[in-house]
Motif scaffolding. Structure first.
Motif, short mmCIF file in Angstrom:
data_model
loop_
_atom_site.label_atom_id
_atom_site.label_comp_id
_atom_site.label_asym_id
_atom_site.label_seq_id
_atom_site.Cartn_x
_atom_site.Cartn_y
_atom_site.Cartn_z
N ILE A 274 0.84 -1.21 0.00
CA ILE A 274 0.00 0.00 0.00
C ILE A 274 0.88 1.26 0.00
CG2 ILE A 274 -1.63 1.33 1.42
CD1 ILE A 274 -2.76 -1.51 2.26
N ASN A 275 1.95 1.22 0.78
CA ASN A 275 2.85 2.39 0.81
C ASN A 275 3.48 2.65 -0.54
OD1 ASN A 275 2.28 2.87 3.44
ND2 ASN A 275 4.06 1.75 4.24
N ARG A 276 3.87 1.55 -1.23
CA ARG A 276 4.46 1.71 -2.56
C ARG A 276 3.43 2.31 -3.52
NH1 ARG A 276 6.24 -3.35 -3.79
NH2 ARG A 276 8.07 -3.01 -2.54
N ALA A 277 2.18 1.82 -3.41
CA ALA A 277 1.11 2.34 -4.28
C ALA A 277 0.90 3.83 -4.03
CB ALA A 277 -0.17 1.55 -4.03
N LYS A 278 0.95 4.21 -2.75
CA LYS A 278 0.79 5.64 -2.42
C LYS A 278 1.89 6.47 -3.05
CE LYS A 278 -1.39 5.41 2.13
NZ LYS A 278 -1.02 5.22 3.53
N ARG A 279 3.12 5.96 -2.98
CA ARG A 279 4.27 6.68 -3.56
C ARG A 279 4.09 6.86 -5.07
NH1 ARG A 279 8.33 4.34 -0.20
NH2 ARG A 279 8.94 2.80 -1.72
N ILE A 280 3.62 5.79 -5.73
CA ILE A 280 3.44 5.86 -7.19
C ILE A 280 2.34 6.88 -7.54
CG2 ILE A 280 2.62 4.52 -9.20
CD1 ILE A 280 4.10 2.09 -7.99
N VAL A 281 1.25 6.85 -6.76
CA VAL A 281 0.16 7.80 -7.03
C VAL A 281 0.63 9.23 -6.76
CG1 VAL A 281 -2.14 8.55 -6.24
CG2 VAL A 281 -1.69 6.12 -6.68
N ASP A 282 1.35 9.43 -5.67
CA ASP A 282 1.87 10.78 -5.37
C ASP A 282 2.74 11.29 -6.51
OD1 ASP A 282 0.62 10.88 -3.00
OD2 ASP A 282 2.38 10.45 -1.76
N GLN A 283 3.60 10.39 -7.02
CA GLN A 283 4.49 10.77 -8.11
C GLN A 283 3.69 11.10 -9.38
OE1 GLN A 283 7.32 7.80 -9.19
NE2 GLN A 283 8.79 9.27 -9.99
N GLY A 284 2.66 10.30 -9.63
CA GLY A 284 1.79 10.54 -10.79
C GLY A 284 1.11 11.89 -10.69
N ILE A 285 0.69 12.26 -9.47
CA ILE A 285 0.03 13.56 -9.29
C ILE A 285 1.04 14.69 -9.51
CG2 ILE A 285 -1.08 15.09 -7.60
CD1 ILE A 285 -2.29 12.49 -6.33
N ARG A 286 2.24 14.48 -8.96
CA ARG A 286 3.28 15.50 -9.06
C ARG A 286 3.70 15.75 -10.51
NH1 ARG A 286 8.71 15.38 -5.61
NH2 ARG A 286 8.99 17.61 -5.69
N LEU A 287 3.74 14.65 -11.27
CA LEU A 287 4.14 14.78 -12.69
C LEU A 287 2.92 15.06 -13.58
CD1 LEU A 287 6.66 11.78 -12.91
CD2 LEU A 287 7.18 14.21 -12.71
N ARG A 288 1.79 15.29 -12.94
CA ARG A 288 0.53 15.59 -13.63
C ARG A 288 0.10 14.50 -14.60
NH1 ARG A 288 0.02 21.12 -12.37
NH2 ARG A 288 2.02 22.12 -12.10
N LEU A 289 0.39 13.25 -14.25
CA LEU A 289 -0.05 12.13 -15.07
C LEU A 289 -1.45 11.72 -14.67
CD1 LEU A 289 3.24 10.03 -14.92
CD2 LEU A 289 2.44 11.43 -16.82
N ILE A 290 -1.82 12.02 -13.42
CA ILE A 290 -3.18 11.81 -12.95
C ILE A 290 -3.59 13.05 -12.17
CG2 ILE A 290 -3.26 9.28 -12.82
CD1 ILE A 290 -2.39 9.42 -9.95
N SER A 291 -4.92 13.21 -12.01
CA SER A 291 -5.38 14.40 -11.28
C SER A 291 -5.30 14.13 -9.78
CB SER A 291 -6.82 14.72 -11.69
OG SER A 291 -7.66 13.69 -11.20
N GLY A 292 -5.42 15.19 -9.00
CA GLY A 292 -5.36 15.07 -7.54
C GLY A 292 -6.44 14.16 -6.99
N GLU A 293 -7.57 14.01 -7.75
CA GLU A 293 -8.68 13.14 -7.29
C GLU A 293 -8.35 11.68 -7.55
OE1 GLU A 293 -9.65 16.00 -9.30
OE2 GLU A 293 -9.61 16.88 -7.29
N GLY A 294 -7.18 11.45 -8.24
CA GLY A 294 -6.76 10.07 -8.47
C GLY A 294 -7.19 9.51 -9.80
N GLY A 295 -7.96 10.28 -10.60
CA GLY A 295 -8.39 9.77 -11.91
C GLY A 295 -7.26 9.80 -12.91
N ALA A 296 -7.15 8.75 -13.74
CA ALA A 296 -6.11 8.74 -14.78
C ALA A 296 -6.45 9.81 -15.80
CB ALA A 296 -6.06 7.38 -15.44
N LYS A 297 -5.40 10.50 -16.33
CA LYS A 297 -5.63 11.58 -17.30
C LYS A 297 -5.72 11.05 -18.71
CE LYS A 297 -4.19 15.92 -15.35
NZ LYS A 297 -3.27 17.03 -15.41
#
Ligand SMILES: CC(C)(COP(=O)(O)OP(=O)(O)OC[C@H]1O[C@@H](n2cnc3c(N)ncnc32)[C@H](O)[C@@H]1OP(=O)(O)O)[C@@H](O)C(=O)NCCC(=O)NCCSC(=O)C[C@@](O)(CC(=O)O)C(=O)O
Ligand SMILES: [Mg+2]
Length: 297
Positions: A274-297
């Motif tokens: 779960i922690n690894r998944a959180k890190r990946i999602v955080d990175q995705g948000i930071r790189l604007r690959l997904i939105s802050g709500e977690g939806g894929a862009k």
């Protein structure tokens, strides 16, 4: 927010043309080099050129790092004295050792006070490229609270070890591992050594992935054509993002049912997953690959 350092682009400090265009090349950081890329006869003029560039060029889109000369040369002290007064984001200290980092910290503290700059504002990145520096990397980082990262120097390190540097990089496996582990423990960035064949993009991709796979968080570049490849390796893939988002969704359901561990697609999911998944999602948000709500862009 902490600076993003997926790519750090070296450029010789005596090249007005490269310094001029540096901000628009897409690198997260630029390293204006006063050390090995500048010949002895140009050291003094390069220092002035870099100082003027920082004063006059708008580098606001990138982090500006200056690689100074080692303090045991006649150029190291003047480099710090002149460059720190124009407030680069960080200094890169070559062949770093513990005492040298302490001395740089002290000098920066004095200059910041004299200039009225915020105390501790100018950061340090330690270039680890000697056997001694590598073995002592924990203490090198601890020598100053300004240290925000380590850059591994594969060429000088293998020269110091008396071994050949290869494209496959087996000879620096231990060094990459050690730098990645210590940097993770002390929560600073771990930047991989540059890949020196600027025409071999497949080789660069493999080399970058090798470093990332060992826990390095970014890579030095020596040519603008390397930046896109480096960024693509450090970005999570769409599949990784989708899987991470599914894990976090499934975790919410599991929590409602009071389950700390559960199964998703036949694979166990527990706290580290779960922690690894959180890190990946955080990175995705930071790189604007997904939105802050977690939806894929
Ligand atoms: C490699 C090469 C000569 C290839 O030249 P080429 O001419 O084939 O490049 P092209 O791709 O044709 O250039 C197309 C256009 O991009 C511009 N352009 C090129 N490079 C640029 C750049 N870096 N920054 C901004 N702009 C750039 C160029 O000006 C041109 O602009 P324009 O004419 O306007 O179209 C060139 O890249 C270069 O000098 N790189 C920097 C080398 C350097 O800093 N080394 C020292 C640091 S490493 C080190 O020290 C590591 C370590 O510490 C670690 C250890 O120990 O391992 C050690 O000790 O080794
Ligand atoms: Mg070097």
């Amino acid at each position: 927010m902490q600076a993003l350092r997926r790519s750090m682009l070296f450029m010789p400090g005596n090249s007005p043309r490269m310094l001029q265009d540096a901000a628009i090349l897409g690198a997260d950081s630029i390293i204006l080099d006063l050390e090995d890329a500048v010949s002895l006869t140009e050291k003094d003029s390069a220092r002035i050129l870099v100082r003027e560039a920082i004063k006059t060029i708008d580098y606001s889109a990138v982090e500006v790092v200056v690689r100074v000369n080692p303090l045991d040369t006649e150029f190291g002290a003047p480099d710090i004295e002149v460059i720190a007064r124009v407030q680069p984001h960080a200094l890169l200290i070559p062949k770093a050792d513990e005492d040298e980092i302490r001395l740089v910290d002290k000098t920066l503290t004095k200059i910041e006070a004299e200039e009225g700059f915020p105390a501790g504002g100018i950061k340090i990145i330690a270039l680890i490229e000697t056997a001694l520096g590598l073995e002592n990397v924990f203490n090198v980082i601890k020598a100053s609270p300004r240290t925000v990262g380590v850059l591994l120097g594969g060429e000088d390190l293998t020269a110091d070890l008396g071994i050949e540097r290869t494209k496959e990089g087996e000879e620096i496996f231990y060094a990459r591992n050690k730098v990645a582990t210590v940097c993770r423990a002390l929560k600073v960035d771990a930047i991989d050594t540059p890949f020196t064949d600027t025409n071999d993009h497949e080789g660069l991709k493999k080399d970058t992935a090798r470093g990332k796979g060992l826990g390095l968080t970014g890579k030095a570049a020596i040519n603008p054509r390397q930046i896109e490849t480096i960024h693509s390796v450090f970005a999570p893939t769409q599949n990784e993002l989708k899987r991470a988002l599914r894990i976090l969704e499934a975790r919410e359901e599991a929590e409602k049912e009071g389950q700390g561990v559960f199964s998703l697609d036949g694979k166990m999911v527990d706290a580290p997953v779960i922690n690894r998944a959180k890190r990946i999602v955080d990175q995705g948000i930071r790189l604007r690959l997904i939105s802050g709500e977690g939806g894929a862009k």
